[in-house]
Structures are given as C-alpha cells and as structure tokens.
Design an enzyme around this catalytic site. Structure first.
Site, PDB file in Angstrom:
ATOM      1  N   MET A  41       0.838  -1.199   0.000  1.00  0.00           N
ATOM      2  CA  MET A  41       0.000   0.000   0.000  1.00  0.00           C
ATOM      3  C   MET A  41       0.876   1.255   0.000  1.00  0.00           C
ATOM      4  SD  MET A  41      -3.425  -0.948   2.041  1.00  0.00           S
ATOM      5  CE  MET A  41      -2.806  -0.675   3.686  1.00  0.00           C
ATOM      6  N   HIS A  44       9.216  -3.524   3.504  1.00  0.00           N
ATOM      7  CA  HIS A  44       8.791  -3.747   2.118  1.00  0.00           C
ATOM      8  C   HIS A  44       9.997  -4.093   1.236  1.00  0.00           C
ATOM      9  CE1 HIS A  44       5.592  -0.777   3.507  1.00  0.00           C
ATOM     10  NE2 HIS A  44       4.859  -1.788   3.108  1.00  0.00           N
TER      11      HIS A  44
HETATM   12  P1  AMP Z   1       1.436  -2.938   3.532  1.00  0.00           P
HETATM   13  O1  AMP Z   1       1.995  -1.898   2.614  1.00  0.00           O
HETATM   14  O2  AMP Z   1       1.415  -2.543   4.962  1.00  0.00           O
HETATM   15  O3  AMP Z   1       0.126  -3.483   3.025  1.00  0.00           O
HETATM   16  O4  AMP Z   1       2.447  -4.155   3.475  1.00  0.00           O
HETATM   17  C1  AMP Z   1       2.817  -4.737   2.244  1.00  0.00           C
HETATM   18  C2  AMP Z   1       3.574  -5.998   2.518  1.00  0.00           C
HETATM   19  O5  AMP Z   1       4.750  -5.708   3.279  1.00  0.00           O
HETATM   20  C3  AMP Z   1       2.766  -7.014   3.333  1.00  0.00           C
HETATM   21  O6  AMP Z   1       3.029  -8.319   2.840  1.00  0.00           O
HETATM   22  C4  AMP Z   1       3.330  -6.829   4.720  1.00  0.00           C
HETATM   23  O7  AMP Z   1       3.210  -7.976   5.533  1.00  0.00           O
HETATM   24  C5  AMP Z   1       4.781  -6.532   4.412  1.00  0.00           C
HETATM   25  N1  AMP Z   1       5.427  -5.849   5.539  1.00  0.00           N
HETATM   26  C6  AMP Z   1       4.976  -4.740   6.188  1.00  0.00           C
HETATM   27  N2  AMP Z   1       5.795  -4.423   7.201  1.00  0.00           N
HETATM   28  C7  AMP Z   1       6.763  -5.378   7.222  1.00  0.00           C
HETATM   29  C8  AMP Z   1       7.910  -5.613   8.044  1.00  0.00           C
HETATM   30  N3  AMP Z   1       8.209  -4.817   9.078  1.00  0.00           N
HETATM   31  N4  AMP Z   1       8.689  -6.677   7.770  1.00  0.00           N
HETATM   32  C9  AMP Z   1       8.389  -7.503   6.729  1.00  0.00           C
HETATM   33  N5  AMP Z   1       7.335  -7.327   5.906  1.00  0.00           N
HETATM   34  C10 AMP Z   1       6.529  -6.282   6.146  1.00  0.00           C
END
Ligand code: AMP
Length: 281
Positions: A30, A37
C-alpha cells in the site's frame, strides 16, 4: 523501472516476459515504503527473473474512513526506493481501475478471517482477499511475497490461492524490526516521539510471552503478564494479545504444536500489530 496504471499494459508486459521464459514475482503493497517492504523486494529479486511491485491503498480493506484518509501516500519516494531495489515494473492503479463501475464480486475466506484482526476490523480481510486475488490474476505472477508481520493475512492468502486454484506460490518473509524491536510499519510515522520511544514494549512483551509458553508455561499466565507490561509501558488499549495455532489461528493453551503470539494494541492514538513464533522446547 516502468510505472504502469492500466491492467492491459501490465498484462502485455508480463506476456512478453513469459514468452522469453522469465519467471515473475509480485510484491503487493500500500506504499509508504520502508525497509520491511524492501526486504520483500530483495527476496523477490532473488527468487524470480522479473519483479513487479504494486502500490494500491485499497479502500475496501479500510473499515474506518478516517484511517483511509490518513493513510500516508508517498508515491514519488516509493518509486525511487523500488527502482533502487531492482523492481522492473511498478503497478500503481487508480481505484477506478481496480473497482470499475458495476464491480460486485468479493472474495471471503471464512473462519481465518473472523478472528483476531477480523473481529476488530469488520470487512477488512474480505477487502484484502478481494484485492490480492485481483492483483495475482492481473499480474499472473509465479510467486507473491508477503510479510510475516501480517501473519493472519499471510494465512488467509495461502488459503485463498489453494481454494481458488490460483497458480501463484506464496512466500512468507520475516518481519523487519527497528533497533528496539518495533516492527517496521507505515503507521509508525504517526507516533509522537514519546510514544515511539515506548512502542518497542509491544515486541518485548509478546516475545517474552512466546518464550515462556515455548518453555512450557501455561499460555494464560504468560499472556496476562504481557498485557500488564503493555499497560505499564503506556499502551492505552489492547484489542487482543493471544496465543494461537500458527496455521488455523485457533486458541492454543500450551506449546504442543507450532504457535504464534499475536497482538494489536493502541498507543498515542495509533494502532500497532505484531506477532512472533512460539517454538515448543
Ligand atoms: P502494507 O503496505 O502494509 O500493506 O504491506 C505490504 C507488505 O509488506 C505485506 O506483505 C506486509 O506484511 C509486508 N510488511 C509490512 N511491514 C513489514 C515488516 N516490518 N517486515 C516484513 N514485511 C513487512
């Protein structure tokens, strides 16, 4: 790196890669990117010939309009980070591209979606499952990478690709943390400095509970102490702090199988989530 906003252009690009025999990985996000990420992008780079990152702030997975409005949008900076990370295509569609007029379909994974986050954020996982299904079908990716940070999301995505025969392999990647243990998250930037300094207590509390449950202590007592530690640290509300079976997310009272301690808690008006493994013995 090319930035594409239409499904047709994305499909044409992926078809060319596939004709050349290249494997394709997708990293759905997102935006408001951080090192968590980028660790998914690096894993994608290592596992496939071509990497697509997607940025889409999915309105359907926000149960709260204010949360959607406040969600950080930083596409220019994100694009620079993705270029640096070796991404081939950034797919960043507008909401009307993903949900054109007349859109009427929803993907709902029952059971796994009803507990923990699902119990506190009605509709969240149906919105997530719908957009992830669409992104996997739009990209036709061979691999898709998700963070363990969102453990329940990862279990739901694995379930839906199995149930819907989507030929994409799902890869879970470890949570990337700040020096004090706080899981990296786009929401961390909303924390005031004092709250940020206290927020590391969430990881310490669940990690300690997971260690104690893994060492044979009853989950109830270890979890009660973790909740007390959060309150002492300045967390104002705890939505849940539970020990669950790692795969089906049903309650687990002792470490007789792979488990997970998962929590969602509020500090300074910001809702943080995190989870850690419970390893028996
Ligand atoms: P988001 O943008 O929050 O929807 O996250 C996108 C992807 O990044 C999802 O698969 C999350 O689980 C992953 N993600 C977010 N924060 C972390 C983190 N601290 N470590 C590893 N992966 C992450």
């Amino acid at each position: 790196m090319r930035t594409l906003r239409e499904v047709g252009a994305l499909r044409t690009a992926v078809a060319e890669w596939k004709r050349a025999g290249d494997s394709v990985a997708v990293v759905p996000t997102m935006g408001a990117l951080h090192d968590g990420h980028l660790s998914l992008v690096a894993a994608a780079r290592g596992a496939a010939d071509r990497v697509i990152a997607t940025i889409f702030v999915n309105p359907r997975q926000f149960d709260n309009p204010e949360d959607l409005a406040k969600y950080p949008r930083t596409e220019d900076g994100d694009a620079a980070m993705l270029l640096n990370g070796g991404v081939d295509i950034l797919f960043a569609p507008a909401p009307e591209v993903v949900y054109p007029a007349g859109f009427a379909t929803s993907v709902s994974v029952s059971g796994l979606s009803d507990v923990l986050e699902g119990a506190h954020r009605p509709g969240h996982f149906d919105g997530m499952a719908t957009v992830v299904t669409k992104l996997l079908l739009m990209t036709g990716a061979d691999l898709a990478l998700f963070g363990e940070k969102d453990w329940q999301q990862l279990q739901i995505v694995e379930r839906l690709v199995t149930d819907l025969n989507i030929p994409t392999r799902i890869i879970g990647c470890p949570t990337i943390r700040e020096a004090d243990g706080l899981a990296m998250s786009s929401r961390n930037r909303r924390l005031a400095p004092g709250d940020r300094a206290r927020a590391g207590a969430l990881y310490r509390a669940i990690a300690q509970a997971a260690d104690r449950i893994g060492a044979g202590e009853a989950a109830d007592t270890a979890l009660a102490e973790a909740r007390e530690a959060l309150v002492r640290a300045g967390f104002t509300a705890i939505d849940y702090l539970d020990c669950r079976d790692a795969a089906d997310l049903q309650p687990m009272v002792r470490a007789d199988r792979p488990g997970r301690v998962l929590a969602a808690a509020w500090i300074g008006g910001v809702r943080l989530i995190d989870n850690v493994a419970v390893n028996a013995g």
